[in-house]
Scaffold this motif. Structure first.
Motif, short mmCIF file in Angstrom:
data_model
loop_
_atom_site.label_atom_id
_atom_site.label_comp_id
_atom_site.label_asym_id
_atom_site.label_seq_id
_atom_site.Cartn_x
_atom_site.Cartn_y
_atom_site.Cartn_z
N ILE A 86 21.14 18.95 18.50
CA ILE A 86 22.20 18.49 17.62
C ILE A 86 23.63 19.10 18.32
N ALA A 87 23.56 19.95 18.69
CA ALA A 87 24.96 20.69 19.27
C ALA A 87 25.44 19.80 20.54
N ALA A 88 24.21 19.35 21.35
CA ALA A 88 24.49 18.38 22.32
C ALA A 88 24.97 17.09 22.11
N VAL A 89 24.30 16.51 21.09
CA VAL A 89 24.93 15.29 20.53
C VAL A 89 26.06 15.28 20.01
N LEU A 90 26.57 16.16 19.32
CA LEU A 90 28.04 16.68 18.73
C LEU A 90 29.03 16.53 19.81
N ASP A 91 28.58 17.31 20.90
CA ASP A 91 29.31 17.65 22.06
C ASP A 91 29.81 16.42 22.74
N SER A 92 28.97 15.55 22.95
CA SER A 92 28.98 14.20 23.47
C SER A 92 29.87 13.23 22.76
N LEU A 93 30.30 13.49 21.39
CA LEU A 93 30.70 12.68 20.48
C LEU A 93 32.35 13.32 20.38
N ASP A 94 32.65 14.44 20.27
CA ASP A 94 33.85 14.97 20.06
C ASP A 94 34.93 14.51 20.99
N GLY A 95 34.73 14.43 22.21
CA GLY A 95 35.70 13.59 23.45
C GLY A 95 35.81 12.38 23.29
N ARG A 96 34.61 11.47 22.92
CA ARG A 96 34.75 10.18 22.70
C ARG A 96 35.64 9.93 21.44
N VAL A 97 35.48 10.60 20.30
CA VAL A 97 36.31 10.62 19.11
C VAL A 97 37.64 10.91 19.22
N ALA A 98 37.92 11.92 20.05
CA ALA A 98 39.47 11.93 20.38
C ALA A 98 40.09 11.00 20.97
N ARG A 99 39.33 10.47 22.12
CA ARG A 99 39.72 9.47 22.76
C ARG A 99 40.13 8.10 22.15
#
Length: 274
Positions: A59-72
């Motif tokens: 779950i941490a891996a999934v969330l980690d892949s999303l935070d940068g995309r959300v920020a951009r």
């Protein structure tokens, strides 16, 4: 003659207090949630619940892949967010997998066990530090070395598969402990190599795709649901070996294997350019 009166200060000329910089909530919520996933995984491993520890890391891996995309996507990138993301990654994909695999299998190997766990943990730290310093000079299509979330998934996926298969007390099962030892060293050392791993960063979710792509995604999700531990571990096992395949292919074809485009800051690091 000075009459002792205080000089009058023009209010218009008074220095303004600097405005405090705020923190963007949305991307940092994803980062904090990923950090919680890593922390949760450590706690579950300490209690011998390795299946739940696996849930936390994935779950941490999934969330980690999303935070940068959300920020951009929301235009909320910040230096604070970048630092927070690196620290979260170090916990969730560096310290947590090392502690979990040690608790699961490596503690039965004595000094060799904790040395292997430390090699992995230090490899994750070095890989993250190198990524942060080389971020402006690398080919965006490839990672330099195995990314830490994939390395964590490789180790935790193996633990998840074996735990689902009914292997308990692994630290007392010699052959399985040595398999975990070898896989931990492989993941830790591969993170600090110069081997190129495809980053998927050139995949855009804003572009149109053929209908067959959506069908393939649906089939992929269906396959994962058949046996999530085995399928996910198999996928990351293939990805963990793909970099070496790309490296050999480029060598054979005479193409450059380095993902470093240019480097002016550290010209002495010749190993990065070959």
């Amino acid at each position: 003659m000075h009459d002792g009166a205080d000089p009058v200060v023009d209010q218009d000329e008074a220095p303004l207090r600097p405005r405090r910089k705020g923190i963007y909530i949305l991307p940092n919520l994803f980062t904090l949630a990923a950090l919680f996933g890593g922390f949760y995984a450590i706690v579950m491993a300490m209690n011998g619940q390795f299946d739940r520890a696996a849930y936390g890391i994935f779950i941490a891996a999934v969330l980690d892949s999303l935070d940068g995309r959300v920020a951009r996507m929301t235009n909320t990138q910040s230096a604070f967010g970048e630092q927070m993301d690196s620290l979260s990654d170090m916990v969730s994909f560096g310290a947590a997998p090392a502690l979990i695999v040690y608790e699961w299998a490596l503690k039965g190997l004595g000094k060799l066990g904790w040395i292997a766990a430390f090699v992995y943990c230090s490899g994750a730290a070095l890989r993250l530090a190198r990524f942060n310093t080389n971020i402006a000079i690398v080919d965006k299509r490839f990672f330099q070395g195995l990314p830490s979330p994939a390395a964590a998934a490789l180790i935790i996926g193996f633990i998840w598969v074996m735990d689902e298969a009914g292997f308990k007390g692994v630290s007392r099962i010699d052959w399985l402990a040595w398999c975990a030892f070898a896989l931990t060293l492989y993941a830790g050392l591969t993170m600090v190599t110069n081997v190129p791993f495809y980053s998927f960063k050139d995949v855009s979710f804003k572009r149109t795709v053929p209908f067959i792509v959506i069908v393939a995604i649906a089939l992929g999700i269906s396959v994962i649901t058949i046996h999530p531990p085995l399928v996910l571990f198999g996928l990351f096992l293939v990805y963990g070996a793909s970099g070496y395949a790309v490296y050999v292919y480029r060598k054979v074809k005479g193409r450059p294997v380095s993902v470093i485009a240019t480097s002016t800051d550290e010209p002495d690091e010749h190993g990065l350019h070959h």
